[in-house]
Each structure stands twice: as C-alpha cells, then as structure tokens.
Design a protein around this motif. Structure first.
Motif, PDB file in Angstrom:
ATOM      1  N   MET A 151       0.843  -1.110   0.110  1.00 53.95           N
ATOM      2  CA  MET A 151      -0.044  -0.134   0.032  1.00 53.95           C
ATOM      3  C   MET A 151       0.850   1.223   0.044  1.00 53.95           C
ATOM      4  O   MET A 151       0.577   2.167  -0.844  1.00 53.95           O
ATOM      5  CB  MET A 151      -0.804   0.070   1.057  1.00 53.95           C
ATOM      6  N   PRO A 152       1.912   1.523   0.692  1.00 55.73           N
ATOM      7  CA  PRO A 152       2.515   2.640   0.883  1.00 55.73           C
ATOM      8  C   PRO A 152       3.417   2.939  -0.256  1.00 55.73           C
ATOM      9  O   PRO A 152       4.120   3.803  -0.568  1.00 55.73           O
ATOM     10  CB  PRO A 152       3.534   2.476   1.951  1.00 55.73           C
ATOM     11  N   LYS A 155       0.756   3.601  -6.731  1.00 51.23           N
ATOM     12  CA  LYS A 155      -0.007   4.325  -6.890  1.00 51.23           C
ATOM     13  C   LYS A 155      -1.449   4.089  -6.574  1.00 51.23           C
ATOM     14  O   LYS A 155      -2.352   5.048  -5.964  1.00 51.23           O
ATOM     15  CB  LYS A 155       0.147   4.981  -8.332  1.00 51.23           C
ATOM     16  N   HIS A 156      -1.764   3.055  -6.990  1.00 59.61           N
ATOM     17  CA  HIS A 156      -3.042   2.498  -6.584  1.00 59.61           C
ATOM     18  C   HIS A 156      -3.071   0.798  -6.586  1.00 59.61           C
ATOM     19  O   HIS A 156      -2.112   0.248  -7.275  1.00 59.61           O
ATOM     20  CB  HIS A 156      -4.097   2.933  -7.521  1.00 59.61           C
ATOM     21  N   SER A 157      -3.973   0.242  -6.004  1.00 57.84           N
ATOM     22  CA  SER A 157      -4.241  -1.371  -6.242  1.00 57.84           C
ATOM     23  C   SER A 157      -5.462  -1.832  -6.049  1.00 57.84           C
ATOM     24  O   SER A 157      -6.363  -1.025  -5.516  1.00 57.84           O
ATOM     25  CB  SER A 157      -3.149  -1.729  -4.985  1.00 57.84           C
ATOM     26  N   TYR A 158      -5.600  -2.963  -6.453  1.00 54.66           N
ATOM     27  CA  TYR A 158      -6.851  -3.708  -6.580  1.00 54.66           C
ATOM     28  C   TYR A 158      -6.977  -5.240  -6.276  1.00 54.66           C
ATOM     29  O   TYR A 158      -5.802  -5.853  -6.483  1.00 54.66           O
ATOM     30  CB  TYR A 158      -7.365  -3.621  -8.073  1.00 54.66           C
ATOM     31  N   ILE A 176      -4.613   4.725 -14.865  1.00 59.74           N
ATOM     32  CA  ILE A 176      -4.003   5.257 -13.538  1.00 59.74           C
ATOM     33  C   ILE A 176      -2.361   5.113 -13.626  1.00 59.74           C
ATOM     34  O   ILE A 176      -1.632   6.314 -13.387  1.00 59.74           O
ATOM     35  CB  ILE A 176      -4.381   4.742 -12.380  1.00 59.74           C
ATOM     36  N   ARG A 181       1.195  11.962 -12.465  1.00 61.55           N
ATOM     37  CA  ARG A 181       2.338  11.340 -11.932  1.00 61.55           C
ATOM     38  C   ARG A 181       2.472   9.802 -12.353  1.00 61.55           C
ATOM     39  O   ARG A 181       1.776   9.146 -11.220  1.00 61.55           O
ATOM     40  CB  ARG A 181       2.944  11.767 -10.628  1.00 61.55           C
TER      41      ARG A 181
ATOM     42  N   ARG B  15     -15.874   1.416  -0.161  1.00 62.71           N
ATOM     43  CA  ARG B  15     -15.278  -0.119  -0.553  1.00 62.71           C
ATOM     44  C   ARG B  15     -14.167  -0.563   0.663  1.00 62.71           C
ATOM     45  O   ARG B  15     -13.752   0.242   1.461  1.00 62.71           O
ATOM     46  CB  ARG B  15     -14.483   0.072  -1.774  1.00 62.71           C
ATOM     47  N   ARG B  21      -6.087   2.799   3.392  1.00 63.66           N
ATOM     48  CA  ARG B  21      -5.294   3.526   2.720  1.00 63.66           C
ATOM     49  C   ARG B  21      -5.116   4.752   3.347  1.00 63.66           C
ATOM     50  O   ARG B  21      -4.226   5.504   3.539  1.00 63.66           O
ATOM     51  CB  ARG B  21      -6.005   3.684   1.202  1.00 63.66           C
ATOM     52  N   ARG B  28       1.786   7.005   8.269  1.00 65.54           N
ATOM     53  CA  ARG B  28       3.167   6.694   7.478  1.00 65.54           C
ATOM     54  C   ARG B  28       3.971   7.982   7.762  1.00 65.54           C
ATOM     55  O   ARG B  28       5.130   7.850   7.734  1.00 65.54           O
ATOM     56  CB  ARG B  28       2.774   6.267   6.123  1.00 65.54           C
ATOM     57  N   LYS B  69      -4.175  12.572  -3.324  1.00 67.46           N
ATOM     58  CA  LYS B  69      -3.708  12.148  -4.509  1.00 67.46           C
ATOM     59  C   LYS B  69      -4.214  10.473  -4.468  1.00 67.46           C
ATOM     60  O   LYS B  69      -4.216   9.951  -5.486  1.00 67.46           O
ATOM     61  CB  LYS B  69      -2.163  11.863  -4.265  1.00 67.46           C
ATOM     62  N   VAL B  71      -6.481   7.607  -5.099  1.00 69.98           N
ATOM     63  CA  VAL B  71      -7.425   7.403  -5.908  1.00 69.98           C
ATOM     64  C   VAL B  71      -8.989   7.141  -5.480  1.00 69.98           C
ATOM     65  O   VAL B  71      -9.857   7.745  -6.302  1.00 69.98           O
ATOM     66  CB  VAL B  71      -6.961   6.285  -6.986  1.00 69.98           C
TER      67      VAL B  71
END
Ligand SMILES: Cc1ncc(C[n+]2csc(CCOP(=O)(O)OP(=O)(O)O)c2C)c(N)n1
Lengths: 626, 165
Positions: A151-152, A155-158, A176, A181, B15, B21, B28, B69, B71
């Motif tokens: 996660m850190p 940029k994104h995850s699924y 994405i 960026r 979700r 997140r 963090r 930032k 998403v």
C-alpha cells in the motif's frame, strides 16, 4: 530511434487511452475464463511483453498466456528481477511495464521492485495471483496480503472481487499507471475468480471521478512565472525526471536556448537535457560538479521542472540557494512546497506548461538579460573541472572515471542505453557517461536499489534489441540479481555489463573512510566469485582486465559481441567519488581537493589530513593492492 | 512550528480497504490521529471519514495533498476554519449507588442525556454534543466515579449549504 523516442511520449500517454486495440480487440464479446480475460485485457492494452514467474495461484493466468499470439513472456529467475526488467522496459520506452507473479512469496518478492518504480514514478502494472476468495484471510498456503504490504509504495491497487470487474479494472490500472504522475499499480487476482466465466467487454474509457490529474498550468500562475523570469539576473533551470516522464525535453531545451537560461540536472534527468548542450551544466547535488552546484546555489531564480528538491540535491536545506526565488512546475501538487517554498507554484504537465511559459515570456517581449550570468557560470566550468586531471592519472591502475569516459566515447548516443547499479559505479556513470537523448540513462534514483541496474538493462535490451545496452555495475550490486544472467542468455538480451570491481561495497566504504575513521565494517568483498567464470557458466562472453592499457580493447570486444558480455574491470578499492558534499553538508561546500584549481589543490593537500585526497591516490599507506 | 488541531472531512469510496489507505497514509507520515469516525453518506457508494489531527501547517499541507492523491478520495474538506458543527456520542458508566442515583440522573437531565441502562450500583448514560458540553458533563460525573467511557469519535459537518473541496 531517437526520433521515435522523442515522439513516443506526449499527448497519447497523457490521455491514458489504451495503446492497443482497446474495445476493438478480436476477443471482444467472447465468453472466457477470468484468467483468459486477464490476458485479453493485456492484449487490448497493446502489451507486447510480460515479465514474470509462475506458481500455483498464477497457473491459470499462465495457461491463458500460453495461447496468446501477441504477448511474449519473459521468465525471470527471481520476481524482483522481473519487476526491475519491466521497469527498465518502461523507462526505456515510456510504455507501461507489465509483471505477472504468483501469490505469497512470488508477490512479496516484487516489493522492492515496486517500491523502486514508485520512488522514480515509473508506470507499471503488476498482476499477482491470490488464494481463492473463500480462504482469503485464513493464512492459507502461499497467502500474503500483497495489497496491504504494498500500500505505501503503489500509486493504486486492486483486489479483484468479481470476474465481471476484470476488464474495467485493467483499463483503470493502465490509465492510472501512465497518467498524471506515473507509478506502479497492482492487481491481485484470486485464483477461483480466474476460473469463472465472463463475457469479455473491454472498455476504452475510464470513469474515475476521484482521479483527475491537472495538466494545464493555471494561466495566472504562468503569467506570474513569466514576470519573475523577465526580472531574473541569475536564473537556472533545475531539471528533474518529470521532464522525461512528460516528454518535455525539446521544450526544456527551447526554453533554455530562447531565454539564455542554463540548466542543472538531477540523476533522474540525465539525458533529458543533452550533455553536450553548452547551457547544460549537468549533474547537481551530492556528487555534482562544483560549478553546477555553485550555479544552483547562487542563482536568484530556480525554475524547478519535474524535480523535487531531494536531500541528495539540496544538501542542508536551510542554507540551500539562499537568494533564489522558486518557480516550481510539477504534475504532482504534493511535491510543490514540500521541501522548499515556491513563490510561483504551477501544477501541470511540463509539456504543456513549458510551452505556455515560453509563449508568455516571448509575447511579453521582456526576455531576461542573462549574458553576464551565463559568462560567469561558463567561467566556473572552465576553472573548476569536475576532477583535477592529475587525479585521473594513476600509473598502472584502471581509473574508473577514465574507463567510463572511454566507454562513453564508444557509444552512439542515439543508439545506446546505459543503466547503472547503485553506489560509486552509479555516480561515476552520471559524471562520465555522456547522454544526449531522454530515456537512455536508467538508474534507481529515489530508492537507490542495488540490483536494479542489471535487470533493468535486460528490460531495455528487449525493448530495443538493436541498441547497445550497457549496465555499469559494482561487484556488490551485481551480485544482488546476477541470477538474471540466465534471463538475458535465454531471451537473447545482448546486454553488456561492466563491473567496476573494487572488491568492496565501495560507496559505503568511502563513507567509512571519510567519516568513520576507516573502520571498514562489513564492506570488503574479498571472497567474490570469479565473475568471468560465473558469466561463462551462463553462456556469456566475459573477460577480466587489470591493465589500464587493455581497457579500450576489452570494451571494444564487449560492444562487438553478438550476445551478452561481461567485463570485469579491476579497480582499486581506494577509488572514491569526488566531488562530494558531505551528508548534511552545504551545497557549495564540496569535499575533496580533486576538483579544485591548482592552487586550491595544493592548499587542500597540505591542509587536509589526506582523507579526501587519499581517495584519488592510494597514498594513505593502507597498502591496497589490485 | 506551532501545531494546530485540524478537522478534516474526507469523502471516499465506500469499499473495503479504503479506510486502511487513508489511515495508513496519515500514520506513515508520522501523525497521530486524535479522533476518527467513518460511515456511509447519502450516496451509498461513498463514505465520509471525519479525522482530527494535530499538526503544524507544513505537515498538515503535506497530509492533505497526499490524501488528495489517493485514487479513492473524492473530496477533502478542511472544516477547521469554516463554520461547522461537531458532534460526538459518549457512553458513560457512572457509579451510582441508590442514595446518589437521583443526583446523577439530574446531571444527565441537565445535559439532555439519556439513561440507557440501570444497574444495581451504576448507571449508563448516553450523551451527544459538542466537545465543551461533553467535557462539562464528564467533569461533573467524575465526582461520582466514572467506571468506563466509550466515544464514537467526532463527526463534523459544514454549515455551508454547498460543499467546497
Ligand atoms: C538493496 C540495497 N542494500 C544496501 C544498500 C546500501 N548501499 C548503497 S551503495 C552500497 C555499496 C554498493 O557496492 P557496489 O555495488 O560494489 O558498488 P560500488 O559502490 O563499489 O561502486 C550499499 C551497500 C543499497 N543501496 N541497496
């Protein structure tokens, strides 16, 4: 190729549309399994190459990949290698790099690679197999919460929950990864979902209301920037990797030339501005040249373009460029003002903003008069060479700076890509390898990942098989992913590896020498394997060089060889990288006499305890032999 | 640099993993979350997270930019300098032997709180309101002996008719 490299980036990438056929793919509307939909999605995106490693929960995706007519799979020998390979491919081409791995250990092995790509804003899509949905959370065999773990650094995850989401998720992930960026996106695919059936409907559009990067700079801010530029007496362009990502190299060059503004470059911007452009003062920061550092530090206006004022550039922030106002242009608003306050912040894509800025300055008719400033920095460059020439003459020894300058002269800047490992080898490469074209110098900047450079070279070589791809390595870093020699050999990646072999973790040892009383704790690699034999075991060509007179010939043989080739260049353990701003030190306060004018050199030599100079000549009596 | 309390209202996707997140990002970067609450909104596909953090201006700016930032984040409102309404629900379990029970009930009534459970020697009181009201009540109840407190965390809403981002 240079033409294609210039064109490869730009509006298309910004729109984020599929590079491939998208909804017009031949499998559209067909019934298939989730695993087949994963592969069909990659095909719809125009993916030509996937780097990866199979396993139980990826086996169905691999089964589907087996049927693909368009996707080539490159089997790495370690998942970390696979990610760096995809990363090297992405950096060299500007396309999204794609990785496929299995669950559990396969997925956790990708973490360093993902973090490396994240820190350097490289677009990747990493597809991991996952245990079936019903057992997620039960510590079942080879289960790891890879979405949580990464996660850190994504940029994104699924985590896919339904087979109906496969196509849309892949479209979103690619969008994405490559817009705004850029960065890595992870898709975790439970293996039971890969078995379920779905009618494949790939979308062309994405609708993510919460994700809307800003591309056009605010017009009022652009005018404010133009006004600052018009008044500036000592402006400087501080060029970062954002110029490469946005494909703004030509514009940046036009900006500099039209307005008479010199530039300095970060590690990530090597190649973004040609080395041979007279206005480009080149590398800046901890191991930047004294003249580049001085120019940045003494400027009255910093135009930061896709750069983030990293501590490796600024040194001590409090005393960094004390008289400079800052125009900061970046597509990521979070970078602006993070380290250094910006008088004029502009959020946007450089390839748009720089154009608007040039237009604004030129139409206002008030172009800055920078002649005196340019004369001044050019004089610094003449008087303060990167290294004193005498430092480069060490009879009987291979001097890494000299060897790399030799290599640089042998490479066609338009038809070659240079990657680096991390440490001294990396800094020497930044200093002594000339690069004229963006995306031809690939190095782990933000994370500083040892083990990146070699697999990245494989990825670049597979993207551009007709180019010379050379990895400058240290003997320590090379061993972090040397297993990828198999990947190169098997897949016909004719990479060339130059190991600057100092039998040490050189950069750490250099710090120990300068700042820790020469207490060489755990930095000596006396028991290295025989790199030549090792390479030969993987069917590579290889040779070792100990005599400086034989360097040229060895490099020539290396470049002429058809297949992969390793040259083990034995250098002294005491070679050190200079100039150097001590960690936490001030820019403009470079350590080492070696970069000074003759009188300063003499003075430093007599004044210092020899530590700094010792790095250039092994005259400190520790009797290091080759 | 001086630290200041910030009330953040974050509109996110409803979700799984979204809260992780948002919270992960804040922790963090080294910030302690003072209070946090989350629940669905008028739109079932969106949740609202109300976060209270104490941070200096620079760090706070970094947190909000980084949150923006993500998403999954639709909108971020800083209510701190706005006119806003803040509420929290607190359950107090107060020691109340028969001879003092009526005094405790009186305090509860004074603060328009409800008695939700009655035990042999204790009362459980449910109270909502602003921070100052709840603090005032807690101070008074302390004299009788508070055995347990549990709070929902603060939620906040702007008084403006239209949301600003
Ligand atoms: C994965 C990883 N581990 C540790 C480090 C810390 N580190 C930075 S440079 C360096 C030494 C590198 O040695 P080598 O590859 O031989 O290169 P040299 O400096 O000698 O050129 C180390 C250990 C790192 N950057 N990456």
């Amino acid at each position: 190729m240079s033409e294609s490299k210039w064109q490869m980036m730009g509006p298309l990438a910004r729109a984020g549309a599929p590079k491939g056929p998208g909804s017009e793919n031949p499998k559209q509307g067909q019934r298939m399994t989730g695993a087949q939909a994963v592969v069909a999605s990659l095909e719809a995106e125009g993916v030509e190459i996937v780097f990866g490693y199979p396993g139980g929960h990826a086996i169905q995706m691999y089964d589907a990949l087996y049927d693909s007519q368009v996707i080539r799979h490159v089997l790495a020998r370690h998942e970390q290698g696979a990610v760096h390979e995809a990363d090297g491919y992405a950096r060299a081409t500007g396309d999204v790099g794609v990785v496929m791995v299995t669950s559990g250990p396969g997925a956790t092995n990708t973490v360093t690679g993902i973090a490396t790509a994240y820190m350097d804003s490289v677009p990747l899509v990493v597809v991991s197999g996952q245990v079936p949905r019903a057992v997620i959370g039960t510590d079942s065999f080879q289960e790891s919460d890879i979405v949580g773990i990464t996660m850190p650094v994504v940029k994104h995850s699924y985590l896919l929950k339904s087979v109906d989401d496969v196509a849309r998720t892949f479209r979103e992930a690619f969008h994405i990864a490559k817009t705004g960026r850029p960065g890595p996106v992870l898709i975790d695919v439970p293996s039971d979902l890969a078995q379920e059936e779905v009618v494949f409907e790939y979308p062309d559009e994405v609708s993510i209301p919460s994700y809307k990067p800003t591309y056009r700079g605010n017009a009022r801010q652009v005018r404010a920037a133009a006004a600052l530029i018009a008044q500036a007496k000592r402006p400087i362009l501080y060029a970062g990797g954002g110029i490469v990502s946005s494909g703004a190299s030509e514009l940046a060059l036009k900006f500099m030339r039209d307005l008479g503004i010199p530039s300095v470059t970060t590690l990530m911007a090597k190649g973004a501005i040609p080395t041979h452009e007279p206005l480009n003062l080149g590398p800046v920061g901890m191991h930047g040249s004294k003249y580049a550092n001085r120019a940045l530090n003494e400027s009255d206006l910093i135009i930061a373009c896709g750069a983030r004022f990293s501590d490796r550039v600024t040194g001590k922030v409090e005393s960094f460029a004390p008289r400079a106002a800052v125009i900061h242009i970046d597509i990521d608003p979070a970078e602006i003002g993070k380290v250094r306050e910006a008088q004029v912040p502009i959020v946007g894509d450089l390839s748009i903003v720089l154009g608007a800025l040039i237009e604004e300055v030129e139409s206002s008719g008030s172009v800055p008069d920078t002649r005196a400033w340019v004369d001044e920095v050019f004089a610094w460059r003449r008087e303060l060479p990167v290294l004193d020439p005498r430092a480069l003459e060490v009879p009987g020894q291979i001097v890494p700076e000299v060897a790399l300058a030799q290599l640089s002269g042998m490479l066609d800047p338009e038809r070659s890509i240079v990657t680096t490992e991390v440490g001294q080898n990396q800094m020497w490469a930044v200093q002594f390898i000339d690069r004229e074209v963006p995306r031809t110098f690939l190095s782990s900047g933000g994370l500083g990942t040892m083990g990146f450079g070699f697999p990245a070279a494989i990825g670049a070589a597979l993207a551009f098989p007709d180019d010379q791809v050379v990895c400058i390595a240290g003997d320590g870093s090379f061993q972090m992913n040397s297993q990828e020699m198999a990947t190169a050999a098997v897949n016909g990646a004719a990479v060339k590896v130059v190991v600057l072999d100092n039998r040490a973790l050189g950069m750490v040892r250099q710090w120990q020498k300068l700042f820790y009383d020469k207490r060489y704790s755990a930095t000596e690699l006396e028991d290295n394997p025989d790199f030549v034999k090792l390479a030969q075991a993987y069917s590579w060509g290889a040779e070792r060089v100990t005599d400086p007179d034989e360097v040229q010939g060895a490099l020539e043989r290396m470049l002429a060889s058809e297949g992969p080739y390793l040259v083990d260049l034995r250098i002294s353990r005491d070679q050190a990288v200079f100039p150097m701003v001590a960690p936490g030190g001030e820019l403009g306060d470079e350590l080492a006499a070696g970069d000074c004018r003759a009188d300063e050199w003499e003075r430093a030599k007599s004044e210092s305890d020899g530590a700094a100079i010792a790095g250039l000549f092994d005259d400190d009596g520790d009797g290091d032999e080759l | 640099m001086s630290e200041m309390k910030h009330v953040l209202s974050v509109l996110v996707e409803n979700r799984s993993g979204v809260l992780a997140r948002v919270v992960g990002l804040i922790s963090r970067r080294g910030f302690n979350i003072d209070s946090l609450s989350v629940g669905p909104t008028e739109n079932p596909s969106r949740s609202r997270i109300t976060i209270i953090v104490v941070a200096d201006d620079e760090s706070y700016e970094q947190i909000t930019k980084q949150l923006n930032k993500l998403v999954v984040v639709h909108k971020l409102q800083d209510l701190t300098n706005d006119s806003y309404i803040e509420r929290e629900l607190v359950l107090f379990k107060v020691s109340a032997p028969p001879e003092r029970r009526s005094e405790v009930i009186e305090i509860a009534n004074l603060f328009r709180a409800n008695i939700v459970d009655v035990g042999a020697s204790e009362l459980t009181i449910e109270a909502t309101g602003s921070q100052s009201k709840l603090q005032g009540m807690e101070d008074l109840l302390a004299a009788y002996g508070i055995k347990e407190i549990t709070r929902t965390g603060k939620i906040a809403i702007s008084r403006n008719s239209k949301e600003r981002s």
